[in-house]
Design a protein around this motif. Structure first.
Motif, PDB file in Angstrom:
ATOM      1  N   SER A 146       0.929  -0.934   0.195  1.00  0.00           N
ATOM      2  CA  SER A 146      -0.382   0.301   0.119  1.00  0.00           C
ATOM      3  C   SER A 146       0.753   1.568   0.282  1.00  0.00           C
ATOM      4  O   SER A 146       2.066   1.110   0.464  1.00  0.00           O
ATOM      5  CB  SER A 146      -1.062   0.226   1.196  1.00  0.00           C
ATOM      6  OG  SER A 146      -0.372   0.172   2.198  1.00  0.00           O
ATOM      7  N   ALA A 147       0.260   2.774   0.191  1.00  0.00           N
ATOM      8  CA  ALA A 147       0.863   3.795  -0.073  1.00  0.00           C
ATOM      9  C   ALA A 147       1.843   4.149   1.211  1.00  0.00           C
ATOM     10  O   ALA A 147       3.115   4.544   0.594  1.00  0.00           O
ATOM     11  CB  ALA A 147      -0.078   4.435  -0.386  1.00  0.00           C
ATOM     12  N   GLU A 148       1.244   3.519   1.985  1.00  0.00           N
ATOM     13  CA  GLU A 148       2.050   3.935   3.662  1.00  0.00           C
ATOM     14  C   GLU A 148       2.946   3.275   4.012  1.00  0.00           C
ATOM     15  O   GLU A 148       3.504   2.898   4.585  1.00  0.00           O
ATOM     16  CB  GLU A 148       0.773   3.517   4.067  1.00  0.00           C
ATOM     17  CG  GLU A 148      -0.129   5.179   4.591  1.00  0.00           C
ATOM     18  CD  GLU A 148      -1.515   5.253   5.496  1.00  0.00           C
ATOM     19  OE1 GLU A 148      -1.374   4.080   6.344  1.00  0.00           O
ATOM     20  OE2 GLU A 148      -0.452   6.237   6.082  1.00  0.00           O
ATOM     21  N   ASP A 149       3.334   1.904   3.257  1.00  0.00           N
ATOM     22  CA  ASP A 149       4.477   0.573   2.963  1.00  0.00           C
ATOM     23  C   ASP A 149       6.433   1.577   2.716  1.00  0.00           C
ATOM     24  O   ASP A 149       5.548   2.306   1.604  1.00  0.00           O
ATOM     25  CB  ASP A 149       3.621  -0.967   2.579  1.00  0.00           C
ATOM     26  CG  ASP A 149       2.797  -1.230   3.250  1.00  0.00           C
ATOM     27  OD1 ASP A 149       2.399  -1.093   3.758  1.00  0.00           O
ATOM     28  OD2 ASP A 149       2.471  -1.728   2.468  1.00  0.00           O
ATOM     29  N   ARG A 150       6.997   0.980   3.547  1.00  0.00           N
ATOM     30  CA  ARG A 150       7.798   1.414   3.017  1.00  0.00           C
ATOM     31  C   ARG A 150       9.243   0.111   2.854  1.00  0.00           C
ATOM     32  O   ARG A 150       8.826  -1.178   3.929  1.00  0.00           O
ATOM     33  CB  ARG A 150       8.748   2.207   3.578  1.00  0.00           C
ATOM     34  CG  ARG A 150       7.886   3.644   3.687  1.00  0.00           C
ATOM     35  CD  ARG A 150       7.950   4.515   4.402  1.00  0.00           C
ATOM     36  NE  ARG A 150       7.538   5.900   5.290  1.00  0.00           N
ATOM     37  CZ  ARG A 150       7.846   6.818   4.370  1.00  0.00           C
ATOM     38  NH1 ARG A 150       8.398   6.765   2.847  1.00  0.00           N
ATOM     39  NH2 ARG A 150       6.705   7.614   3.984  1.00  0.00           N
ATOM     40  N   VAL A 151       9.696  -0.238   1.779  1.00  0.00           N
ATOM     41  CA  VAL A 151      10.188  -1.381   1.155  1.00  0.00           C
ATOM     42  C   VAL A 151      11.696  -0.937   1.332  1.00  0.00           C
ATOM     43  O   VAL A 151      12.137  -0.105   0.482  1.00  0.00           O
ATOM     44  CB  VAL A 151       9.806  -1.989   0.322  1.00  0.00           C
ATOM     45  CG1 VAL A 151      10.868  -3.600  -0.107  1.00  0.00           C
ATOM     46  CG2 VAL A 151       8.035  -1.918   0.314  1.00  0.00           C
ATOM     47  N   SER A 152      12.856  -1.805   1.543  1.00  0.00           N
ATOM     48  CA  SER A 152      13.719  -1.457   1.545  1.00  0.00           C
ATOM     49  C   SER A 152      14.501  -2.844   1.397  1.00  0.00           C
ATOM     50  O   SER A 152      14.806  -4.156   1.103  1.00  0.00           O
ATOM     51  CB  SER A 152      14.810  -1.801   3.234  1.00  0.00           C
ATOM     52  OG  SER A 152      16.626  -1.796   2.992  1.00  0.00           O
ATOM     53  N   VAL A 153      15.472  -2.142  -0.591  1.00  0.00           N
ATOM     54  CA  VAL A 153      15.627  -3.620  -1.470  1.00  0.00           C
ATOM     55  C   VAL A 153      17.360  -4.088  -1.150  1.00  0.00           C
ATOM     56  O   VAL A 153      17.999  -2.360  -0.973  1.00  0.00           O
ATOM     57  CB  VAL A 153      15.499  -2.783  -2.569  1.00  0.00           C
ATOM     58  CG1 VAL A 153      15.538  -3.839  -3.098  1.00  0.00           C
ATOM     59  CG2 VAL A 153      13.263  -3.015  -2.573  1.00  0.00           C
ATOM     60  N   LYS A 154      17.139  -5.429  -1.759  1.00  0.00           N
ATOM     61  CA  LYS A 154      18.459  -4.995  -0.862  1.00  0.00           C
ATOM     62  C   LYS A 154      19.531  -4.427  -2.627  1.00  0.00           C
ATOM     63  O   LYS A 154      19.686  -4.547  -3.882  1.00  0.00           O
ATOM     64  CB  LYS A 154      18.891  -7.147  -1.349  1.00  0.00           C
ATOM     65  CG  LYS A 154      19.125  -7.588  -2.272  1.00  0.00           C
ATOM     66  CD  LYS A 154      19.066  -9.211  -2.856  1.00  0.00           C
ATOM     67  CE  LYS A 154      18.878  -9.741  -3.578  1.00  0.00           C
ATOM     68  NZ  LYS A 154      19.297 -10.928  -4.329  1.00  0.00           N
ATOM     69  N   PRO A 155      20.575  -4.074  -1.724  1.00  0.00           N
ATOM     70  CA  PRO A 155      21.645  -3.925  -3.004  1.00  0.00           C
ATOM     71  C   PRO A 155      21.887  -4.412  -4.406  1.00  0.00           C
ATOM     72  O   PRO A 155      21.882  -3.294  -5.634  1.00  0.00           O
ATOM     73  CB  PRO A 155      23.063  -3.239  -2.205  1.00  0.00           C
ATOM     74  CG  PRO A 155      23.102  -4.085  -0.891  1.00  0.00           C
ATOM     75  CD  PRO A 155      21.694  -4.528  -0.769  1.00  0.00           C
ATOM     76  N   HIS A 156      22.046  -6.010  -4.571  1.00  0.00           N
ATOM     77  CA  HIS A 156      22.355  -6.315  -6.344  1.00  0.00           C
ATOM     78  C   HIS A 156      20.847  -5.754  -6.765  1.00  0.00           C
ATOM     79  O   HIS A 156      21.003  -6.117  -7.837  1.00  0.00           O
ATOM     80  CB  HIS A 156      22.810  -7.246  -5.711  1.00  0.00           C
ATOM     81  CG  HIS A 156      24.388  -7.161  -5.232  1.00  0.00           C
ATOM     82  ND1 HIS A 156      25.479  -7.343  -4.690  1.00  0.00           N
ATOM     83  CD2 HIS A 156      25.396  -6.044  -4.946  1.00  0.00           C
ATOM     84  CE1 HIS A 156      25.959  -7.370  -3.892  1.00  0.00           C
ATOM     85  NE2 HIS A 156      26.287  -6.548  -4.750  1.00  0.00           N
ATOM     86  N   ALA A 157      20.054  -6.304  -5.908  1.00  0.00           N
ATOM     87  CA  ALA A 157      18.795  -6.185  -7.081  1.00  0.00           C
ATOM     88  C   ALA A 157      18.122  -4.624  -7.401  1.00  0.00           C
ATOM     89  O   ALA A 157      16.705  -4.404  -7.434  1.00  0.00           O
ATOM     90  CB  ALA A 157      17.214  -6.661  -6.152  1.00  0.00           C
ATOM     91  N   SER A 158      18.656  -4.010  -6.783  1.00  0.00           N
ATOM     92  CA  SER A 158      18.646  -2.325  -7.272  1.00  0.00           C
ATOM     93  C   SER A 158      17.971  -2.340  -8.329  1.00  0.00           C
ATOM     94  O   SER A 158      16.277  -1.687  -9.112  1.00  0.00           O
ATOM     95  CB  SER A 158      19.610  -1.373  -7.531  1.00  0.00           C
ATOM     96  OG  SER A 158      20.343  -1.502  -8.147  1.00  0.00           O
ATOM     97  N   PRO A 159      18.677  -3.192 -10.365  1.00  0.00           N
ATOM     98  CA  PRO A 159      17.575  -3.284 -10.750  1.00  0.00           C
ATOM     99  C   PRO A 159      16.424  -3.458 -11.237  1.00  0.00           C
ATOM    100  O   PRO A 159      15.533  -3.009 -11.847  1.00  0.00           O
ATOM    101  CB  PRO A 159      18.940  -3.600 -11.809  1.00  0.00           C
ATOM    102  CG  PRO A 159      20.495  -3.596 -11.628  1.00  0.00           C
ATOM    103  CD  PRO A 159      19.679  -3.301  -9.882  1.00  0.00           C
ATOM    104  N   ALA A 160      15.911  -4.406 -10.351  1.00  0.00           N
ATOM    105  CA  ALA A 160      14.819  -5.218  -9.923  1.00  0.00           C
ATOM    106  C   ALA A 160      13.769  -3.770  -9.976  1.00  0.00           C
ATOM    107  O   ALA A 160      12.317  -4.012 -10.088  1.00  0.00           O
ATOM    108  CB  ALA A 160      14.885  -6.069  -9.026  1.00  0.00           C
ATOM    109  N   LEU A 161      14.457  -3.153  -9.144  1.00  0.00           N
ATOM    110  CA  LEU A 161      13.764  -1.753  -7.998  1.00  0.00           C
ATOM    111  C   LEU A 161      13.380  -0.770  -9.151  1.00  0.00           C
ATOM    112  O   LEU A 161      11.847  -0.551  -9.604  1.00  0.00           O
ATOM    113  CB  LEU A 161      14.100  -1.437  -7.363  1.00  0.00           C
ATOM    114  CG  LEU A 161      14.008  -0.596  -6.942  1.00  0.00           C
ATOM    115  CD1 LEU A 161      12.050  -0.265  -5.698  1.00  0.00           C
ATOM    116  CD2 LEU A 161      14.979   0.124  -5.919  1.00  0.00           C
TER     117      LEU A 161
END
Length: 782
Positions: free
Chosen positions: A76-91
């Protein structure tokens, strides 16, 4: 909610299948885009230097299923996600599908001013909730973000709710910061915290033989976390239900990681030979897999829980919001790529032929790699609906409260320490600037009383989401009162400094996240600042603005010996981007420096600060603060700009530039030199950081706002003489002062491990006492 009738159940089943079909198509597109982004950066974009640009196609591929299910099926809009460094292209691929990036931006991965190597809140052009890249810090940041959100919402409102997700690789669990965070008492009740572990059992160099999910399950469970394990997908689970299925499950369960990874590299015929293994169960397994065609067999082996979109959605629905949750999702590193499962696929890049084959298999075009879904398709509709769902309303940034530059109290007299001045200044703020004081939040790791925060803590209270009884409130001998309540403004963590600065960084981002500025102050023992420096630095990089106070400091600790003495910390602020540094010598200087540091927080042009304090008792009359209001203000401006002239001789032949705990020795040395007929000026340095910036700016290497005027006021050309610098820390910190007027300089400081002993003995041992200063000055004069 379960369907009420068979017809409802059938309709719900069809709807789920439609959603899963669309999600599978999006998953393939995320896999393609993330791979193509890296391919373009390395193989297509011109490269004048010839250096490998890099990127992590395999690491992004292993996360494609998890991130697709999370973004398009859960967030949802209020959720926040920390993405592992090496998956930045997927983000970036997901943000592109959501309309947050343009085609041309996908071609800028790791280019100057383009998409960053790892997710960055402050440098990437698309939405990034948490900066990652320093292993372990991105994993824990959402825990501290959850506490910061609760604090802001409880005190000022408007921070909403929302889950806090960490997407991390299994190798990241090797970081001690991860387990330090799990053990902290403040984390145990964070029901909004969810970690999803990409359990691909590979690191940079190899397949890791010893990763065992059951051990990880036990460690998380022992910390009070809910543990959800996704090991097998629906294809494998269906196979396990057939005759021969149970032996197959047992065989795979008992298989070591390297053997399993090797099977992923096998052809179907090789797999039929290797998978059954030996022993009595080999026959039933061989018979079972003989019933499968080659494509089904290869697909089933790769059908782990972390790549099963349905299983992932079910796991998200099963999350318990009363405690933190970890989802251990088995994956294949490089899933869906020609390099999947290879032990050296971490940094490997697909060839042009492999990219062409991948494009054909995934239904894309290598010549036009950035195509979105066709308008009117179910996938396009799901992307649009997800973009609408995740769009956050713009928040007006509330200006931080005005922090007074001077509290107006008479300069202290008698004996005192700069550490004592810290607590006194905080208490004075509550009376003289309550608007600013209500935004102050202090954080410490079980050192509140020993760093003179006791008075502030008694006044402000300890923050807790719920109120707790203070069982020692009626004990007359209890001086420090531990009143835990939602209105408290002090947060106490366990002894791990990395946790403290992680929380400090997140408290320092609230001005931007929710438009509510805080003035966070973290207090730790100065000898442990280096331990905390890397995560605090990363917090500054991510936009967190805070004040870190290191106290007590230096060899001036004396009896504590070499085990508790800091040497390198005085120069840290010079070397740390986004940070101002102060080391005051007197109580009034401490007040002014602290107020200046607080006044820099909570705004786009703001800055963090490091303040180094001492327990050395100092005669406060030595500060010689002017009584005249104009002269006092001139002194304050110089203190907060980096230095002031504490003593001025009629005919100086040497200048003594001292900082912090060394100032009394410098004054004593000046008296003795005068008795010998050698006039000495004494400069009190409060910030080598600001002086160095002024020097750089004067040479055209700094910024216009760096305060060059302080050099002319404190180090005027007409009073330039040979100089002795002295501080309770490494001498290189002040060595550059001789370049201001190109004068000879002798630098005194601490370059060896400390010794136990009296303050006088220890200062003499390290050559920072009055005798050593006099000797150095006489050598310069001669």
């Amino acid at each position: 909610m379960s369907p009420s009738t068979p017809a409802d159940a059938e309709e719900a089943g069809r709807a789920r299948e439609d959603v899963l079909t669309a999600l599978e198509a999006i998953e393939r597109r995320v896999l393609w885009l993330s791979t193509a982004i890296i391919d373009h950066a390395n193989r297509v974009r011109p490269n004048r230097s010839g250096l490998k640009v890099g990127g992590h196609q395999a690491s992004s591929a292993s996360m494609a299923s998890i991130m697709t299910a999370l973004w398009f099926g859960q967030l949802s809009a209020e959720d926040r996600v920390s993405v592992k460094p090496h998956a930045s292209p997927a983000l970036h691929a997901i943000n592109y599908l959501l309309g947050e990036l343009d085609d041309d931006q996908l071609t800028t991965l790791r280019a100057f001013g383009g998409l960053q190597s790892y997710p960055s809140r402050t440098k990437d052009p698309d939405p990034v909730d948490y900066s990652t890249g320093s292993v372990g810090i991105g994993a824990t940041a959402p825990l501290w973000g959850a506490i910061a959100r609760r604090y802001v919402d409880g005190h000022f409102g408007g921070a909403g709710t929302g889950w806090q997700y960490s997407l991390l690789g299994d190798a990241e669990l090797d970081e001690g910061a991860v387990w330090e965070a799990l053990r902290d008492p403040m984390v145990q009740n964070l029901g909004e915290a969810v970690w999803i572990v990409d359990l691909n059992r590979q690191s940079l160099d190899r397949v890791i033989p010893g990763i065992a999910a059951d051990a990880l399950e036990g460690m998380f469970a022992a910390a009070g976390w809910q543990v959800l394990t996704l090991k097998y997908g629906s294809l494998l689970r269906e196979l396990f239900a057939r005759p021969g299925g149970e032996p197959l499950r047992t065989r795979i369960d008992a298989m070591g990681n390297p053997e399993y990874q090797r099977l992923l590299r096998c052809t179907a015929s090789e797999l039929r030979e290797r998978l059954p293994g030996a022993g009595s169960t080999a026959g039933p397994i061989a018979e079972l897999i003989a019933s499968l065609d080659d494509a089904s067999l290869l697909a089933a082996l790769r059908n782990l829980g972390g790549h099963d979109l349905g299983a992932l959605l079910d796991a998200f629905e099963a999350i318990d919001d009363t405690r933190p949750t970890v989802v251990l999702a088995y994956t294949v590193k490089g899933h869906g790529l020609p390099t999947e499962g290879h032990p050296q696929n971490h940094s490997s890049l697909l060839t042009a032929d492999q990219m062409a084959a991948l494009a054909q298999r995934l239904g894309t075009d290598l010549e036009h790699p950035w195509s979105r879904f066709d308008e009117g398709s179910q996938e396009s509709a799901l992307c649009a609906a997800t973009a609408d769902r995740l769009r956050r309303p713009a928040r007006a940034l509330q200006a931080p409260p005005e922090v007074p530059s001077d509290l107006g109290r008479p300069a202290p007299t008698g004996t005192g320490t700069t550490q004592q001045a810290l607590g006194r200044t905080l208490l004075d703020l509550t009376r003289r600037a309550p608007g600013a004081a209500e935004r102050i939040v202090t954080v410490s790791p079980d050192v509140s009383s020993t760093t003179n925060l006791g008075g502030w803590l008694n006044k402000a209270g300890v923050w807790s989401p719920t109120e707790h009884a203070d069982w020692f409130a009626d004990d007359a001998e209890t001086i420090l009162h531990w009143r835990e309540r939602p209105t408290g403004r002090h947060l106490e963590l366990g002894i791990a400094e990395t946790n403290l600065v992680g929380l400090l960084g997140e408290l320092g981002t609230t001005w931007e996240r929710w438009g509510q500025p805080l003035l966070p102050i973290g207090v730790i023992y100065d000898p442990f600042v280096n331990r905390a420096l890397e995560p605090w630095s990363f917090g500054i990089y991510a936009g967190g603005q805070s004040v870190l106070v290191g106290t007590p400091s230096g060899v001036t600790l004396a009896p504590e010996g070499g085990a508790h003495q800091s040497i390198t910390t005085p120069s840290l602020a010079i070397e740390q981007p986004g940070c101002l540094g102060y080391e005051p010598a007197f109580a009034i200087d401490t007040e002014w420096c602290l107020l200046a540091a607080l006044g820099n927080l909570g705004k786009p042009e703001g800055s963090s600060a490091y303040v180094r304090l001492s327990t050395r008792p100092v005669d406060q009359s030595l500060a010689a603060v002017p009584d005249d209001s104009v002269a006092r203000e001139r002194r304050r401006r110089q203190v907060t700009a980096g230095a002031y002239r504490l003593r001025q001789h009629a005919a100086p032949v040497v200048t003594l530039a001292a900082m912090g705990a060394a100032v009394p020795d410098a004054l004593a040395a000046a008296d003795r030199l005068a008795a010998l007929g050698h006039g000495a000026d004494v400069v009190c340095v409060t910030s080598p950081d600001l002086l160095f910036r002024a020097c750089q700016a004067r040479r055209g290497q700094g910024r216009e706002r760096d305060q060059q005027w302080v050099l002319d006021q404190v180090f005027p050309a007409e009073r330039a003489t040979p100089m002795v610098t002295v501080l309770d820390g490494h001498p290189h910190t002040l060595a550059f002062l001789g370049t201001i007027r190109n004068t000879p300089v002798t630098t005194l400081g601490v370059t060896r491990f400390g010794q136990s002993g009296s303050l006088e003995d220890v200062h003499s041992h390290h050559g920072i006492d009055a005798d050593s200063i006099v000797a150095a000055a006489l050598d310069l004069v001669d």
